[in-house]
Scaffold this motif. Structure first.
Motif, PDB file in Angstrom:
ATOM      1  N   VAL A 170     -20.790  -8.607 -29.272  1.00  0.00           N
ATOM      2  CA  VAL A 170     -22.146  -8.727 -28.742  1.00  0.00           C
ATOM      3  C   VAL A 170     -22.182  -7.987 -27.413  1.00  0.00           C
ATOM      4  N   LEU A 171     -23.054  -6.983 -27.309  1.00  0.00           N
ATOM      5  CA  LEU A 171     -23.182  -6.180 -26.090  1.00  0.00           C
ATOM      6  C   LEU A 171     -24.388  -6.675 -25.300  1.00  0.00           C
ATOM      7  N   VAL A 172     -24.172  -7.000 -24.030  1.00  0.00           N
ATOM      8  CA  VAL A 172     -25.246  -7.499 -23.166  1.00  0.00           C
ATOM      9  C   VAL A 172     -25.499  -6.462 -22.082  1.00  0.00           C
ATOM     10  N   ALA A 173     -26.640  -5.776 -22.184  1.00  0.00           N
ATOM     11  CA  ALA A 173     -26.926  -4.612 -21.337  1.00  0.00           C
ATOM     12  C   ALA A 173     -27.555  -4.990 -20.001  1.00  0.00           C
ATOM     13  N   GLY A 174     -26.851  -5.819 -19.224  1.00  0.00           N
ATOM     14  CA  GLY A 174     -27.265  -6.090 -17.858  1.00  0.00           C
ATOM     15  C   GLY A 174     -28.154  -7.287 -17.666  1.00  0.00           C
ATOM     16  N   ASP A 175     -28.193  -7.765 -16.407  1.00  0.00           N
ATOM     17  CA  ASP A 175     -28.981  -8.923 -15.993  1.00  0.00           C
ATOM     18  C   ASP A 175     -28.609 -10.172 -16.788  1.00  0.00           C
ATOM     19  N   VAL A 176     -27.313 -10.446 -16.820  1.00  0.00           N
ATOM     20  CA  VAL A 176     -26.869 -11.716 -17.397  1.00  0.00           C
ATOM     21  C   VAL A 176     -27.414 -12.855 -16.545  1.00  0.00           C
ATOM     22  N   TYR A 177     -27.365 -12.668 -15.230  1.00  0.00           N
ATOM     23  CA  TYR A 177     -27.877 -13.664 -14.285  1.00  0.00           C
ATOM     24  C   TYR A 177     -29.161 -13.145 -13.632  1.00  0.00           C
ATOM     25  N   ASP A 178     -29.975 -14.092 -13.171  1.00  0.00           N
ATOM     26  CA  ASP A 178     -31.241 -13.713 -12.544  1.00  0.00           C
ATOM     27  C   ASP A 178     -31.063 -13.319 -11.085  1.00  0.00           C
ATOM     28  N   HIS A 197     -22.800  -5.423  -9.410  1.00  0.00           N
ATOM     29  CA  HIS A 197     -21.417  -5.741  -9.050  1.00  0.00           C
ATOM     30  C   HIS A 197     -21.136  -5.265  -7.637  1.00  0.00           C
ATOM     31  N   ARG A 198     -21.030  -6.218  -6.712  1.00  0.00           N
ATOM     32  CA  ARG A 198     -20.671  -5.932  -5.329  1.00  0.00           C
ATOM     33  C   ARG A 198     -19.378  -6.683  -4.986  1.00  0.00           C
ATOM     34  N   PRO A 199     -18.645  -6.222  -3.971  1.00  0.00           N
ATOM     35  CA  PRO A 199     -17.430  -6.937  -3.572  1.00  0.00           C
ATOM     36  C   PRO A 199     -17.735  -8.393  -3.227  1.00  0.00           C
ATOM     37  N   GLU A 200     -16.936  -9.307  -3.789  1.00  0.00           N
ATOM     38  CA  GLU A 200     -17.058 -10.749  -3.570  1.00  0.00           C
ATOM     39  C   GLU A 200     -18.419 -11.282  -4.029  1.00  0.00           C
ATOM     40  N   GLY A 201     -19.056 -10.562  -4.946  1.00  0.00           N
ATOM     41  CA  GLY A 201     -20.349 -10.991  -5.464  1.00  0.00           C
ATOM     42  C   GLY A 201     -20.214 -11.825  -6.728  1.00  0.00           C
ATOM     43  N   VAL A 202     -21.301 -11.861  -7.493  1.00  0.00           N
ATOM     44  CA  VAL A 202     -21.370 -12.743  -8.651  1.00  0.00           C
ATOM     45  C   VAL A 202     -20.283 -12.445  -9.675  1.00  0.00           C
ATOM     46  N   TRP A 203     -19.953 -11.161  -9.890  1.00  0.00           N
ATOM     47  CA  TRP A 203     -18.997 -10.835 -10.942  1.00  0.00           C
ATOM     48  C   TRP A 203     -17.554 -11.116 -10.521  1.00  0.00           C
ATOM     49  N   ASP A 204     -17.263 -11.021  -9.240  1.00  0.00           N
ATOM     50  CA  ASP A 204     -15.943 -11.453  -8.769  1.00  0.00           C
ATOM     51  C   ASP A 204     -15.818 -12.965  -8.929  1.00  0.00           C
ATOM     52  N   ARG A 205     -16.890 -13.683  -8.697  1.00  0.00           N
ATOM     53  CA  ARG A 205     -16.882 -15.138  -8.891  1.00  0.00           C
ATOM     54  C   ARG A 205     -16.656 -15.476 -10.365  1.00  0.00           C
ATOM     55  N   VAL A 206     -17.315 -14.724 -11.260  1.00  0.00           N
ATOM     56  CA  VAL A 206     -17.122 -14.965 -12.693  1.00  0.00           C
ATOM     57  C   VAL A 206     -15.666 -14.705 -13.080  1.00  0.00           C
ATOM     58  N   ALA A 207     -15.117 -13.603 -12.587  1.00  0.00           N
ATOM     59  CA  ALA A 207     -13.743 -13.245 -12.936  1.00  0.00           C
ATOM     60  C   ALA A 207     -12.752 -14.311 -12.475  1.00  0.00           C
ATOM     61  N   GLN A 208     -13.058 -14.950 -11.355  1.00  0.00           N
ATOM     62  CA  GLN A 208     -12.166 -15.965 -10.810  1.00  0.00           C
ATOM     63  C   GLN A 208     -12.181 -17.270 -11.602  1.00  0.00           C
ATOM     64  N   LEU A 209     -13.122 -17.398 -12.550  1.00  0.00           N
ATOM     65  CA  LEU A 209     -13.180 -18.615 -13.359  1.00  0.00           C
ATOM     66  C   LEU A 209     -12.018 -18.699 -14.343  1.00  0.00           C
ATOM     67  N   GLY A 210     -11.393 -17.550 -14.617  1.00  0.00           N
ATOM     68  CA  GLY A 210     -10.344 -17.527 -15.621  1.00  0.00           C
ATOM     69  C   GLY A 210     -10.946 -17.432 -17.007  1.00  0.00           C
ATOM     70  N   LEU A 211     -11.393 -16.225 -17.364  1.00  0.00           N
ATOM     71  CA  LEU A 211     -12.149 -16.041 -18.603  1.00  0.00           C
ATOM     72  C   LEU A 211     -11.237 -16.003 -19.826  1.00  0.00           C
ATOM     73  N   PRO A 212     -11.731 -16.500 -20.938  1.00  0.00           N
ATOM     74  CA  PRO A 212     -10.974 -16.388 -22.189  1.00  0.00           C
ATOM     75  C   PRO A 212     -10.962 -14.947 -22.677  1.00  0.00           C
ATOM     76  N   GLU A 213     -10.141 -14.666 -23.665  1.00  0.00           N
ATOM     77  CA  GLU A 213      -9.957 -13.299 -24.140  1.00  0.00           C
ATOM     78  C   GLU A 213     -11.189 -12.723 -24.827  1.00  0.00           C
TER      79      GLU A 213
END
Length: 376
Positions: A48-56, A90-106
């Motif tokens: 499933v490809l999600v083309a941006g704006d996962v979060y508001d 995607h900015r440094p220490e922004g929302v996507w760095d926070r998501v990555a730090q959750l420990g995502l499944p494969e």
């Protein structure tokens, strides 16, 4: 190859204008993610490809950050490919760095750089993530020279606008509508436009999986994309993902028959309890018909999820019978006559005429209601 193309989830979107109903609409966006997973399983889709704006927004709460991730986790056999958009760059220490730090499944993949990523042995994804809310240059241009294995499908994923590309103006996140051709893409999955839209033979906007505004897409969708092989035109099937339907109507009514017909047609809409209706009505009605129209709208408001009624252009035009129903000859009749004179005065301010009409309708309804009580 078969994929699902989605975009513009905007998890955490605010709907304060809906008052106590806001949380219901916020939850519907998460339900759309689950529905995407169900569609993927039901159609044998692995990606499933999600083309941006996962979060508001760039700063969702901890709960909002985790909510879509937990929905995607439940579909372990589906790979979810997430791209930063203009709402969540995607900015440094922004929302996507926070998501990555959750420990995502494969099965959850973040595409935070313009680097080819293999979907499987037969297809490569070319993502174009946004690192700012607004880019002047076309961030999908890198796809033209991107190297992929011979014979592999080339699938682009980007978030931006194909409108007025190359106009020389201050375009926001422009994407060349000919990118699929220039980059030899077998499919270009776009996000940003909240309606399903075909841009070219191999370029589509998926639309939003759950609508969020009047006048846009009525019901949320995603796209089921079948690609037979390199160079083949993709086959597109729309998938329904939304819970609520956002419907806008503009109507004219000038008599009781038209008013009754409008009510009948609106009630024929599917799933009334899931309907968000924006209704603008113009025309004119006698007081009795106007009162009946208001009663019908009150009932309809209770039947749908939400009704936003604009009746500013619907005039109340009392007949002699209407005025006599208020009072044949007395203080109420004199009040009614004065209100009618103001509402009919073309030289009076529009707001004053409108208030006079409303007062006249209210007077009629109060008298009519009292008469019914006495008769009972």
């Amino acid at each position: 190859m078969r994929i699902i193309h989605s975009a513009d989830w905007q998890i955490g979107k605010v709907f304060k204008q809906f008052g106590t109903k806001e949380e219901t609409l916020r939850q519907a966006r998460l339900a759309a993610v689950e529905r995407l997973g169900v569609h993927a399983r039901g159609n044998g889709v692995r990606h499933v490809l999600v083309a941006g704006d996962v979060y508001d927004s760039e700063a969702p709460s901890a709960h909002t950050l985790r909510a879509p991730i937990e929905r995607m986790k439940a579909f372990v056999d589906v790979h979810w490919h997430l791209l930063p958009g203009n709402h969540d760059p995607h900015r440094p220490e922004g929302v996507w760095d926070r998501v990555a730090q959750l420990g995502l499944p494969e099965n959850i993949h973040l595409h935070l750089a313009s680097i080819p990523a293999a979907l499987d042995e037969s297809a490569v994804l070319l993502p174009a993530p946004l690192h700012r809310k607004s880019e002047f240059d076309d961030i999908s241009a890198w796809m033209d020279a991107a190297q992929t294995p011979p014979g592999a499908l080339r699938i682009g994923l980007a978030h931006g606008s194909v409108v007025d590309f190359g106009s020389g103006g201050e375009a926001s996140n422009p994407i060349d509508p000919a990118r699929a051709t220039k980059a030899h893409l077998d499919y270009l999955a776009l996000g940003d436009w909240h309606r399903t839209l075909q841009v070219g033979p191999k370029t589509w906007y998926a639309g939003t999986p759950e609508p969020d505004r009047a006048g846009g897409q009525e019901q949320g969708t995603a796209l089921l994309v079948d690609i037979a092989g390199p160079g083949a035109l993709p086959s597109i099937t729309r998938l329904i993902t939304g819970t609520y339907r956002w419907v806008s109507r503009s109507e004219r009514i000038d008599d009781e028959e038209a008013s009754a017909d409008l009510d009948r047609r609106l009630r024929e809409e599917a799933d009334l309890s899931r309907l968000i209706l924006r209704l603008k009505v113009e025309g004119s009605l006698p007081l009795a018909a106007y009162g009946e129209f208001l009663r019908r709208m009150t009932d309809l408001d209770a039947a749908v999820f939400d009704l936003d009624l604009d009746e500013a252009s619907l005039a109340a035009r009392p007949t002699e019978a209407d005025l006599e129903a208020i009072d044949f000859d007395g203080v109420l009749r004199r009040s009614a006559d004065r209100l009618k004179n103001v509402s009919d005065d073309s030289a009076a301010a529009p707001e004053l005429r409108r208030r006079a009409e409303e007062a006249l309708v209210e007077l009629y309804l109060r008298v009519a209601g009292r008469a019914r009580e006495e008769a009972a």
